[in-house]
Every structure is written in structure tokens, then in C-alpha cells.
Design a protein around this motif. Sequence first.
Motif, PDB file in Angstrom:
ATOM      1  N   LYS A  78      46.840  54.873  53.112  1.00 52.61           N
ATOM      2  CA  LYS A  78      46.350  53.679  52.478  1.00 52.61           C
ATOM      3  C   LYS A  78      47.112  52.455  52.952  1.00 52.61           C
ATOM      4  N   ASN A  79      46.395  51.348  53.007  1.00 51.94           N
ATOM      5  CA  ASN A  79      47.037  50.091  53.364  1.00 51.94           C
ATOM      6  C   ASN A  79      47.550  49.445  52.079  1.00 51.94           C
ATOM      7  N   LEU A  80      48.848  49.416  51.879  1.00 49.72           N
ATOM      8  CA  LEU A  80      49.445  48.922  50.643  1.00 49.72           C
ATOM      9  C   LEU A  80      49.645  47.407  50.648  1.00 49.72           C
ATOM     10  N   THR A  81      49.503  46.783  51.777  1.00 51.06           N
ATOM     11  CA  THR A  81      49.783  45.348  51.835  1.00 51.06           C
ATOM     12  C   THR A  81      48.633  44.514  51.276  1.00 51.06           C
ATOM     13  N   ASP A  82      47.399  45.000  51.319  1.00 51.41           N
ATOM     14  CA  ASP A  82      46.266  44.214  50.831  1.00 51.41           C
ATOM     15  C   ASP A  82      46.349  43.920  49.330  1.00 51.41           C
ATOM     16  N   PRO A  83      46.556  44.894  48.452  1.00 51.58           N
ATOM     17  CA  PRO A  83      46.662  44.550  47.018  1.00 51.58           C
ATOM     18  C   PRO A  83      47.868  43.659  46.717  1.00 51.58           C
ATOM     19  N   LEU A  84      48.962  43.910  47.417  1.00 45.68           N
ATOM     20  CA  LEU A  84      50.150  43.099  47.214  1.00 45.68           C
ATOM     21  C   LEU A  84      49.909  41.668  47.667  1.00 45.68           C
ATOM     22  N   LYS A  85      49.239  41.533  48.790  1.00 47.97           N
ATOM     23  CA  LYS A  85      48.931  40.209  49.310  1.00 47.97           C
ATOM     24  C   LYS A  85      47.981  39.473  48.369  1.00 47.97           C
ATOM     25  N   GLN A  86      47.022  40.174  47.809  1.00 45.32           N
ATOM     26  CA  GLN A  86      46.076  39.552  46.881  1.00 45.32           C
ATOM     27  C   GLN A  86      46.786  39.081  45.604  1.00 45.32           C
ATOM     28  N   LYS A  87      47.742  39.859  45.129  1.00 46.84           N
ATOM     29  CA  LYS A  87      48.494  39.458  43.946  1.00 46.84           C
ATOM     30  C   LYS A  87      49.304  38.201  44.221  1.00 46.84           C
ATOM     31  N   LEU A  88      49.946  38.164  45.363  1.00 49.53           N
ATOM     32  CA  LEU A  88      50.762  37.004  45.702  1.00 49.53           C
ATOM     33  C   LEU A  88      49.909  35.760  45.910  1.00 49.53           C
ATOM     34  N   VAL A  89      48.780  35.916  46.552  1.00 48.01           N
ATOM     35  CA  VAL A  89      47.908  34.778  46.813  1.00 48.01           C
ATOM     36  C   VAL A  89      47.257  34.291  45.530  1.00 48.01           C
ATOM     37  N   SER A  90      46.958  35.194  44.609  1.00 43.78           N
ATOM     38  CA  SER A  90      46.288  34.802  43.370  1.00 43.78           C
ATOM     39  C   SER A  90      47.185  33.931  42.487  1.00 43.78           C
ATOM     40  N   LYS A  91      48.486  34.031  42.640  1.00 42.14           N
ATOM     41  CA  LYS A  91      49.391  33.185  41.875  1.00 42.14           C
ATOM     42  C   LYS A  91      49.265  31.717  42.272  1.00 42.14           C
ATOM     43  N   TYR A  92      48.967  31.471  43.533  1.00 39.70           N
ATOM     44  CA  TYR A  92      48.979  30.114  44.050  1.00 39.70           C
ATOM     45  C   TYR A  92      47.598  29.513  44.261  1.00 39.70           C
ATOM     46  N   THR A  93      46.566  30.239  43.952  1.00 39.85           N
ATOM     47  CA  THR A  93      45.223  29.687  44.098  1.00 39.85           C
ATOM     48  C   THR A  93      44.733  29.160  42.761  1.00 39.85           C
ATOM     49  N   VAL A  94      43.873  28.182  42.831  1.00 38.64           N
ATOM     50  CA  VAL A  94      43.328  27.578  41.625  1.00 38.64           C
ATOM     51  C   VAL A  94      41.996  28.236  41.320  1.00 38.64           C
ATOM     52  N   SER A  95      41.856  28.654  40.078  1.00 39.03           N
ATOM     53  CA  SER A  95      40.590  29.275  39.716  1.00 39.03           C
ATOM     54  C   SER A  95      39.559  28.190  39.444  1.00 39.03           C
ATOM     55  N   ASP A  96      38.292  28.513  39.630  1.00 41.83           N
ATOM     56  CA  ASP A  96      37.214  27.548  39.483  1.00 41.83           C
ATOM     57  C   ASP A  96      36.594  27.584  38.091  1.00 41.83           C
ATOM     58  N   SER A  97      37.339  28.039  37.117  1.00 40.89           N
ATOM     59  CA  SER A  97      36.782  28.092  35.766  1.00 40.89           C
ATOM     60  C   SER A  97      36.757  26.685  35.181  1.00 40.89           C
ATOM     61  N   PRO A  98      35.628  26.270  34.636  1.00 42.04           N
ATOM     62  CA  PRO A  98      35.537  24.908  34.085  1.00 42.04           C
ATOM     63  C   PRO A  98      36.307  24.795  32.778  1.00 42.04           C
ATOM     64  N   GLN A  99      36.985  23.698  32.627  1.00 40.66           N
ATOM     65  CA  GLN A  99      37.731  23.471  31.401  1.00 40.66           C
ATOM     66  C   GLN A  99      36.928  22.497  30.544  1.00 40.66           C
ATOM     67  N   SER A 100      36.051  23.036  29.783  1.00 40.20           N
ATOM     68  CA  SER A 100      35.153  22.209  28.996  1.00 40.20           C
ATOM     69  C   SER A 100      35.578  22.122  27.540  1.00 40.20           C
ATOM     70  N   THR A 101      36.870  22.258  27.304  1.00 44.21           N
ATOM     71  CA  THR A 101      37.342  22.138  25.932  1.00 44.21           C
ATOM     72  C   THR A 101      37.466  20.655  25.606  1.00 44.21           C
ATOM     73  N   THR A 102      36.699  20.217  24.651  1.00 41.92           N
ATOM     74  CA  THR A 102      36.740  18.825  24.256  1.00 41.92           C
ATOM     75  C   THR A 102      37.504  18.708  22.948  1.00 41.92           C
ATOM     76  N   THR A 103      38.289  17.663  22.860  1.00 41.12           N
ATOM     77  CA  THR A 103      39.039  17.435  21.638  1.00 41.12           C
ATOM     78  C   THR A 103      38.564  16.131  21.026  1.00 41.12           C
ATOM     79  N   ASN A 104      38.399  16.133  19.742  1.00 43.79           N
ATOM     80  CA  ASN A 104      37.995  14.934  19.022  1.00 43.79           C
ATOM     81  C   ASN A 104      39.229  14.280  18.434  1.00 43.79           C
TER      82      ASN A 104
END
Length: 69
Positions: free
Chosen positions: A2-28
Amino acid sequence: MKNLTDPLKQKLVSKYTVSDSPQSTTTNTDINVLLNRVKSNKREEIKKKFYFSAIASTGLILFGLVIFS
């Protein structure tokens, strides 16, 4: 083998990437709360100015009494 570097690389990269989830929480905000905060801040400033002027004038009076007596 098995190639063990791919999951490890994905974990490391996921820390520094911005997710595209919309922040639609509105405060009154309540305008009365904001106005009350402004009024209380203004009162506090007036108190601080009064205390400062009272202390400064007391200091000047004491200084004058020491020098001219």
C-alpha cells in the motif's frame, strides 16, 4: 504494498486548505442595545474627565499652597 503517503499527504493538505462551505449564519443586533452602550460609554467618559479635572485642580491648589506659604 500500500502507498501510505497519499492519506498522510491528504491529511496535511486538508489542514491548510479552505473549505467552500458557505457561512450563512446571520446575527441580529438590537439597536436599543447599541444605543444604551453608546450612552453608558459617554457617561463613563464624562466621569473620567471629571475625576481627572478634580485631581488636577487639587494638585494645583496643593502646589500653590506649598510654594506660596
